[in-house]
Structure formats: structure tokens, C-alpha cells
Design an enzyme around this catalytic site. Structure first.
Site, PDB file in Angstrom:
ATOM      1  N   GLU A 132       0.843  -1.188   0.000  1.00 27.80           N
ATOM      2  CA  GLU A 132       0.000   0.000   0.000  1.00 27.80           C
ATOM      3  C   GLU A 132       0.883   1.244   0.000  1.00 27.80           C
ATOM      4  O   GLU A 132       2.083   1.156   0.296  1.00 27.80           O
ATOM      5  CB  GLU A 132      -0.930  -0.015   1.218  1.00 27.80           C
ATOM      6  CG  GLU A 132      -1.889  -1.195   1.231  1.00 27.80           C
ATOM      7  CD  GLU A 132      -2.838  -1.190   2.422  1.00 27.80           C
ATOM      8  OE1 GLU A 132      -2.881  -0.177   3.153  1.00 27.80           O
ATOM      9  OE2 GLU A 132      -3.536  -2.204   2.610  1.00 27.80           O
ATOM     10  N   ASP A 243       8.204 -16.632   2.236  1.00 34.77           N
ATOM     11  CA  ASP A 243       9.224 -17.620   2.587  1.00 34.77           C
ATOM     12  C   ASP A 243       9.546 -18.519   1.398  1.00 34.77           C
ATOM     13  O   ASP A 243      10.707 -18.890   1.171  1.00 34.77           O
ATOM     14  CB  ASP A 243       8.721 -18.489   3.749  1.00 34.77           C
ATOM     15  CG  ASP A 243       9.514 -18.278   5.024  1.00 34.77           C
ATOM     16  OD1 ASP A 243      10.282 -17.305   5.092  1.00 34.77           O
ATOM     17  OD2 ASP A 243       9.364 -19.087   5.956  1.00 34.77           O
ATOM     18  N   ARG A 246      10.822 -15.785  -1.808  1.00 34.81           N
ATOM     19  CA  ARG A 246      12.033 -14.965  -1.704  1.00 34.81           C
ATOM     20  C   ARG A 246      13.272 -15.672  -2.258  1.00 34.81           C
ATOM     21  O   ARG A 246      14.087 -15.048  -2.939  1.00 34.81           O
ATOM     22  CB  ARG A 246      12.253 -14.510  -0.262  1.00 34.81           C
ATOM     23  CG  ARG A 246      11.524 -13.216   0.047  1.00 34.81           C
ATOM     24  CD  ARG A 246      11.768 -12.689   1.428  1.00 34.81           C
ATOM     25  NE  ARG A 246      11.013 -11.454   1.625  1.00 34.81           N
ATOM     26  CZ  ARG A 246      10.521 -11.058   2.794  1.00 34.81           C
ATOM     27  NH1 ARG A 246      10.710 -11.805   3.863  1.00 34.81           N
ATOM     28  NH2 ARG A 246       9.855  -9.929   2.888  1.00 34.81           N
ATOM     29  N   ARG A 271      37.566  -9.538 -27.843  1.00 33.54           N
ATOM     30  CA  ARG A 271      37.975  -8.139 -28.010  1.00 33.54           C
ATOM     31  C   ARG A 271      39.500  -8.037 -27.942  1.00 33.54           C
ATOM     32  O   ARG A 271      40.125  -8.565 -27.012  1.00 33.54           O
ATOM     33  CB  ARG A 271      37.353  -7.283 -26.908  1.00 33.54           C
ATOM     34  CG  ARG A 271      37.615  -5.802 -27.027  1.00 33.54           C
ATOM     35  CD  ARG A 271      36.720  -5.172 -28.064  1.00 33.54           C
ATOM     36  NE  ARG A 271      36.769  -3.717 -28.001  1.00 33.54           N
ATOM     37  CZ  ARG A 271      36.011  -2.926 -28.733  1.00 33.54           C
ATOM     38  NH1 ARG A 271      35.140  -3.461 -29.599  1.00 33.54           N
ATOM     39  NH2 ARG A 271      36.103  -1.622 -28.632  1.00 33.54           N
ATOM     40  N   GLU A 367       9.600  -7.651  -2.790  1.00 34.75           N
ATOM     41  CA  GLU A 367       9.536  -8.804  -1.880  1.00 34.75           C
ATOM     42  C   GLU A 367      10.530  -8.682  -0.734  1.00 34.75           C
ATOM     43  O   GLU A 367      11.141  -9.665  -0.305  1.00 34.75           O
ATOM     44  CB  GLU A 367       9.711 -10.123  -2.641  1.00 34.75           C
ATOM     45  CG  GLU A 367       8.535 -10.440  -3.547  1.00 34.75           C
ATOM     46  CD  GLU A 367       8.620 -11.823  -4.163  1.00 34.75           C
ATOM     47  OE1 GLU A 367       8.991 -12.777  -3.454  1.00 34.75           O
ATOM     48  OE2 GLU A 367       8.295 -11.929  -5.362  1.00 34.75           O
TER      49      GLU A 367
END
Length: 388
Positions: A132, A243, A246, A271, A367
Site C-alpha cells: 500500500e 518464505d 524470496r 575483443r 519482496e
């Protein structure tokens, strides 16, 4: 090709190795066939394709089987593999799991049958609505209300930064039912899109384009049978879902980091500088070594947490926090080194490492932001010390 030797670690079973191999072959083709210019459309296409080809079966429990459970190692392997190929593919898969995680873990048979069948097949897109405006990491401070009224709950309030907001068919929404103050007064609800009083008020744009929105609820009536678990269990449900998921955020970061290392090795070995390859510079070798160490260390934390959850450990709050904190922060460092090794091409729009640089940043916030994970880890360490 990305290093796959980690699949020989004792965390994994044969079916995990098969999953990694088959999904890698699928993703190398599927990611190239989706047009990313329209993000909403691309996400819907990824969900449909992931469902059609069976990969979304890993995102939720099987409602047809009473013994089905979430395999967190499989979730992590899928997210790592998809992220290595395409960040939007990873996002599409992840939200199918997170959006219905509460239904997988706490939903009754009727709820699982109605919704998981649709999300596992790619028929419906899901979303997880917890944040929120005034309560991002502070879930206990949520203000959105859900008041019983006959056979319904009446929802009022706002959610923001909601992934898949605006394109989802079903949302898991957390609101205050008031059984107790703070965290103990929250409940979780299934809210189908299109209910009267449920509106999308703003679409949010970020540096790595994803469908994100602010949701508004004005006297939105939700049937009581769409309550997940019991009233007042919302905080427990939310934390249990996080849990599980994550460690998968950490796995996605790991996938980004592996791709960054692959792109860097390709760059420095091809390169030329002063008649030799860029890789011959000891400083460059030092960067490559640091990247490889960070990746392996992150992988160990990610798959330790996933393995523990799969072995039946009730809560892995500490291990999940460590995995997310370390893997996302170190992936940021790995990708930054990759950009540096690419020189001007590293910041050129359309280059893979430039895309990875934008993709990784949000993972250190959503999260549970990195600093919040530090608080969680510190508190867990103190509790362990006091119990010793």
C-alpha cells in the site's frame, strides 16, 4: 554457455537436472519469438506459452492431487533459467506462482480447483496485492479494510506497485478485517478482476518495463467463500508465501548474473587490445574471478534455502533473507562489472548487459528490500544467540 556444474551439487535430484536441461532448450527458442514492444501483450503471451508447454505446472500445487506440494528447488531452477534468457519470461512465470501462492499453501479444495487449474494452464493471469502507499515493507501497517456484510466482505482502500496490475484475471488481496491490532488483524482474499468497485487507477512505468499498477477498491463486494484460510491469518499467509518465493527472487538474480558473466567472457575473449585479447589483462581476469566467486556463493545460499524448504523446514525466514540479500546485491555488482568490461557498448540501448543493468535493480527492492533483509537476518541472529 552458462556453467551448469552446480546441478551436480547434493541439493538436487535427477528430475531437477532434467528440468534445467529441458527448460534451457525451450527458453532459448521461445524468448526470441515474443515481441517485447508491447509489454502487456508480451507478458500475456509468455503466460500462455508457459502454460501451454507445461512449465507453469511448477508454479503452484496440482489441485487434482491431495499430495501435491510446492517444489521450491524447481521454482528456483525455472526462475534462474528463464532470467538467464529473458527477464520478462521470468517475470511472467514468477507472478503466476506468487499471485496464487496463498491459494497453493492455504486455499481450500474448491479455491484451488477453480483458480490453480486456470493459472497452471496459462488460461488466467494472477497477481499478488500486498503493498500500500504507506506500507511497503511494513505489512502490519496495512490500512485497506474488509468488513463483513451478509455473505460478502466489503473491501475499501488502495494497493500500489502491484505486478500484473491491469492485466491479471485474479488477485490475491490482503486487507484488514480487524480481529486484532497490527499484523494479526489482516486477512487474504481472492478477488477476480472486473468486480464492481475494483478499479485500476494508475499504470506505473519503471526502468525495466513490467505491468505494474495502483488498484482502488470502493465498496467492492467479495463473496465470503473467497476468503483464503481463516480471518486474521493474512499476515501468516503473506509471510509463508514470501518464505517460498524470496529464494526464487534470488534465483532470478542468479540467472541475470550468470548471463552477465557469459556475455563478459564472450566480450573479453574476442575483443583485442594492443595485439592481445582483453582477457589477457590481469585486471580483467580479476574482475572475471570476482564475478565467478559471487555467482557460486549466491547459488549456494539460494539452493540451501530452497532445499531446506523442500525438506520440510517450517520456516526459512533467515535462509531466504540471506539468499535474497546476497544474490541480488552481488548480481548488481556482477552486472556492473559486465557493463564496465563492455565499455561504450555496455551502456548502449539494446545491448544485453544494458538490459540486465535495468532488470536487476528492482530485485533489490521488491519482496523485501535489501535493508529490510538485513534487519530480518540481524534479528534472527540475536534470537539464535539468546537461545544458545
Amino acid at each position: 554457455m552458462a556453467d551448469r556444474s552446480f546441478l551436480d551439487w547434493p541439493f538436487f535430484e535427477d528430475h531437477h537436472r532434467v528440468l534445467a536441461e529441458e527448460l534451457d532448450a525451450w527458453a532459448s527458442v521461445a524468448a526470441e519469438r515474443i515481441d517485447h514492444n508491447d509489454i502487456d501483450k508480451a507478458c500475456a503471451q509468455f503466460v500462455a506459452k508457459l502454460g501451454q508447454d507445461g512449465w507453469l505446472r511448477h508454479s503452484a500445487v496440482d489441485p487434482r492431487s491431495a499430495d501435491s506440494r510446492m517444489d521450491v528447488r524447481s521454482l528456483c531452477i525455472v526462475r534462474e533459467t528463464l532470467a538467464r534468457h529473458d527477464g520478462l519470461a521470468d517475470f511472467a512465470f514468477a507472478m503466476q506462482g506468487l499471485g496464487t501462492g496463498a491459494i497453493s499453501l492455504f486455499g481450500n479444495a474448491a479455491q484451488q480447483s477453480e483458480w490453480l487449474t486456470k493459472t497452471r494452464s496459462g488460461e488466467a493471469i494472477s497477481a499478488f496485492a500486498l503493498t500500500e502507499p504507506q506500507s511497503g515493507s511494513d505489512v502490519a501497517n496495512s490500512a485497506m479494510s474488509a468488513v463483513p456484510a451478509g455473505g460478502h466482505y466489503v473491501l475499501n482502500g488502495q494497493k500500489t506497485w502491484i505486478s500484473n496490475g491491469g492485466i491479471a484475471d485474479v488477485y490475491t488481496v490482503f486487507a484488514r478485517t480487524g480481529e486484532a491490532p497490527g499484523a494479526r488483524g489482516l486477512s487474504a482474499f481472492i478477488v477476480p478482476a472486473g468486480l464492481p468497485g475494483f478499479h485500476i487507477t494508475e499504470r506505473l512505468e519503471t526502468i525495466a518495463p513490467h505491468p505494474l499498477a495502483t488498484l482502488q477498491f470502493d465498496n467492492c463486494r467479495v463473496p465470503k467463500e473467497y476468503l483464503i484460510g481463516d480471518a486474521g491469518q493474512g499476515f501468516k499467509i503473506a509471510m509463508s508465501v514470501l518464505d517460498v518465493f524470496r529464494p526464487t527472487v534470488a534465483a532470478a538474480a542468479l540467472g541475470f548474473a550468470r548471463r552477465a558473466l557469459d556475455e563478459s567472457l564472450k566480450r573479453v575473449t574476442t575483443r583485442q587490445i594492443q595485439g592481445a585479447s582483453l582477457f589477457d589483462l590481469q585486471m580483467v581476469q580479476g574482475h572475471i574471478a570476482d564475478m565467478a566467486v559471487d555467482i557460486d556463493a549466491a547459488a549456494l545460499l539460494v539452493y540451501r534455502a530452497a532445499w531446506m524448504k523442500d525438506m520440510g523446514v517450517p520456516r526459512i525466514t533467515r535462509e531466504a533473507a540471506m539468499a535474497k540479500l546476497f544474490a541480488t546485491d552481488r548480481a548488481q555488482e556482477v552486472i556492473d562489472k559486465a557493463v564496465q568490461l563492455h565499455g561504450g557498448d555496455g551502456v548502449r540501448s539494446g545491448q544485453k548487459v544494458e538490459e540486465l543493468y535495468r532488470d536487476i535493480r528492482a530485485l533489490r527492492i521488491y519482496e523485501g528490500a535489501s535493508d529490510v533483509q538485513r534487519v530480518v537476518i540481524a534479528r534472527q541472529a540475536r534470537a539464535a544467540f539468546e537461545e544458545a
